[in-house]
Scaffold this active site. Structure first.
Site, PDB file in Angstrom:
ATOM      1  N   ASP A 160      -3.386  -5.700   7.914  1.00 22.03           N
ATOM      2  CA  ASP A 160      -3.899  -4.507   7.333  1.00 22.03           C
ATOM      3  C   ASP A 160      -4.621  -3.542   8.232  1.00 22.03           C
ATOM      4  O   ASP A 160      -5.958  -4.098   8.448  1.00 22.03           O
ATOM      5  CB  ASP A 160      -4.332  -4.590   6.001  1.00 22.03           C
ATOM      6  N   ASP A 217      -4.212  -8.707  13.989  1.00 24.42           N
ATOM      7  CA  ASP A 217      -4.722  -8.685  13.148  1.00 24.42           C
ATOM      8  C   ASP A 217      -3.446  -7.841  12.108  1.00 24.42           C
ATOM      9  O   ASP A 217      -2.744  -6.895  12.747  1.00 24.42           O
ATOM     10  CB  ASP A 217      -5.851  -8.179  12.526  1.00 24.42           C
TER      11      ASP A 217
HETATM   12  C1  XBP Z   1      -6.360  -7.174   4.505  1.00 27.02           C
HETATM   13  C2  XBP Z   1      -6.601  -7.748   3.579  1.00 27.02           C
HETATM   14  C3  XBP Z   1      -5.581  -8.125   2.584  1.00 27.02           C
HETATM   15  C4  XBP Z   1      -5.378  -6.646   1.848  1.00 27.02           C
HETATM   16  C5  XBP Z   1      -4.066  -6.790   0.848  1.00 27.02           C
HETATM   17  O1  XBP Z   1      -5.770  -8.077   5.768  1.00 27.02           O
HETATM   18  O2  XBP Z   1      -8.128  -8.460   2.775  1.00 27.02           O
HETATM   19  O3  XBP Z   1      -6.009  -8.641   0.883  1.00 27.02           O
HETATM   20  O4  XBP Z   1      -6.596  -5.832   1.518  1.00 27.02           O
HETATM   21  O5  XBP Z   1      -3.099  -7.506   0.884  1.00 27.02           O
HETATM   22  P1  XBP Z   1      -6.613  -8.394   7.034  1.00 27.02           P
HETATM   23  P2  XBP Z   1      -2.833  -9.197  -0.217  1.00 27.02           P
HETATM   24  O6  XBP Z   1      -6.490  -6.137   7.351  1.00 27.02           O
HETATM   25  O7  XBP Z   1      -6.709  -9.349   7.909  1.00 27.02           O
HETATM   26  O8  XBP Z   1      -4.624  -8.320   7.634  1.00 27.02           O
HETATM   27  O9  XBP Z   1      -3.447  -8.569  -1.488  1.00 27.02           O
HETATM   28  O10 XBP Z   1      -1.825  -9.568   0.239  1.00 27.02           O
HETATM   29  O11 XBP Z   1      -4.023 -10.118   0.078  1.00 27.02           O
HETATM   30 MG    MG Z   2      -6.988  -5.698   9.442  1.00 27.63          MG
END
Ligand code: XBP
Ligand code: MG
Length: 239
Positions: A11, A9
């Site tokens: 973020d 993953d």
């Molecule tokens: C986390 C999310 C993303 C980010 C924001 O993604 O939900 O939406 O918060 O990025 P993950 P965007 O944990 O799956 O990596 O604004 O580009 O969506």
């Molecule tokens: Mg994440």
């Protein structure tokens, strides 16, 4: 059963990007657009229940600015806001504002040296993945990942398993030879929904969420090298 691939993953997992990265980028885009929206840390933690930046803005508007949703081309307006937000996020990441989380660079180096396949399964946009990898790992770091599944490539975002199904289909590695690394309840629901054994590393926004089915729930990956992950994986799928 051997471990052949690690699916990361982004973020909250590769880097702690939400509070000091995505959140200020959203606020900068709102300011630029003349919107009186400002997401503080606590509110943003609630909004993280919705994955996907565009979906998150619509969710916020529904509750806090329903008039905004009444405009004719609201989805185009949200897409524009999201493009601006992504521009701000990329600029922030290029400044080196947000490093990788502890143990991530070491694990990626070990996995590459051991010939494991690396992949990414994330809700964020491909541009955000690219800037994070090239700023924090190496200019060519994107090429270290056999598959990068990101953003709108699938119809349903996490907790739906779609992004993991998409990545697995591209990888061609048996799911029992894969291991996912996630940070949130929505993330592990997605990875387990696709049958991928999963290790969780928590952060301030996700600590205390439901990680049922995780092989381990860790504060971070410092000191958790490839051999530790291999043991956890073997415990789950049998040796
Ligand atoms: C986390 C999310 C993303 C980010 C924001 O993604 O939900 O939406 O918060 O990025 P993950 P965007 O944990 O799956 O990596 O604004 O580009 O969506
Ligand atoms: Mg994440």
């Amino acid at each position: 059963m051997k471990l052949s691939a690690i699916i990361f993953d982004v973020d909250g997992t590769l880097a702690d990007t939400e509070r000091d990265g995505h959140r200020p980028a959203f606020n900068a885009a709102f300011l630029e657009a003349g919107l009186a929206w400002n997401w503080d840390e606590a509110l943003y933690g609630e909004l993280l229940a919705v994955t996907g930046g565009k979906e998150r803005m619509a969710f916020y508007a529904e509750r806090h600015d329903p008039e905004f949703l009444k405009q004719a081309d609201v989805s185009a307006r949200i897409a524009e806001l999201h493009k601006a937000k992504t521009r701000h996020f990329v600029r922030l990441m290029e400044s080196g504002a947000i490093p990788l989380r502890p143990g991530i660079a070491e694990l990626i180096g070990e996995a590459r040296a051991a010939g494991l396949t690396l992949a990414i399964a994330t809700t964020t946009t491909p541009e955000n993945v690219s800037v994070l990898l090239r700023t924090n790992l190496a200019p060519d770091a994107e090429s270290w990942f056999a598959v990068i599944g990101a953003g709108d490539i699938v119809p349903a975002k996490k907790p739906a398993p779609d992004i993991y199904h998409w990545v697995l289909a591209q990888l061609g590695v048996p799911v029992c030879e894969c291991l996912a690394v996630e940070d949130s309840g929505a993330g592990i629901k997605a990875s387990l929904g696709a049958g991928v054994p999963t290790v969780v590393t928590v952060n301030d926004y996700t600590r205390g969420q439901d990680f049922t089915g995780a092989l381990a729930v860790l504060p971070d990956l410092s000191g958790t090298g490839l051999s530790a992950l291999r043991k956890l994986h073997a415990g789950a799928v049998g040796v």
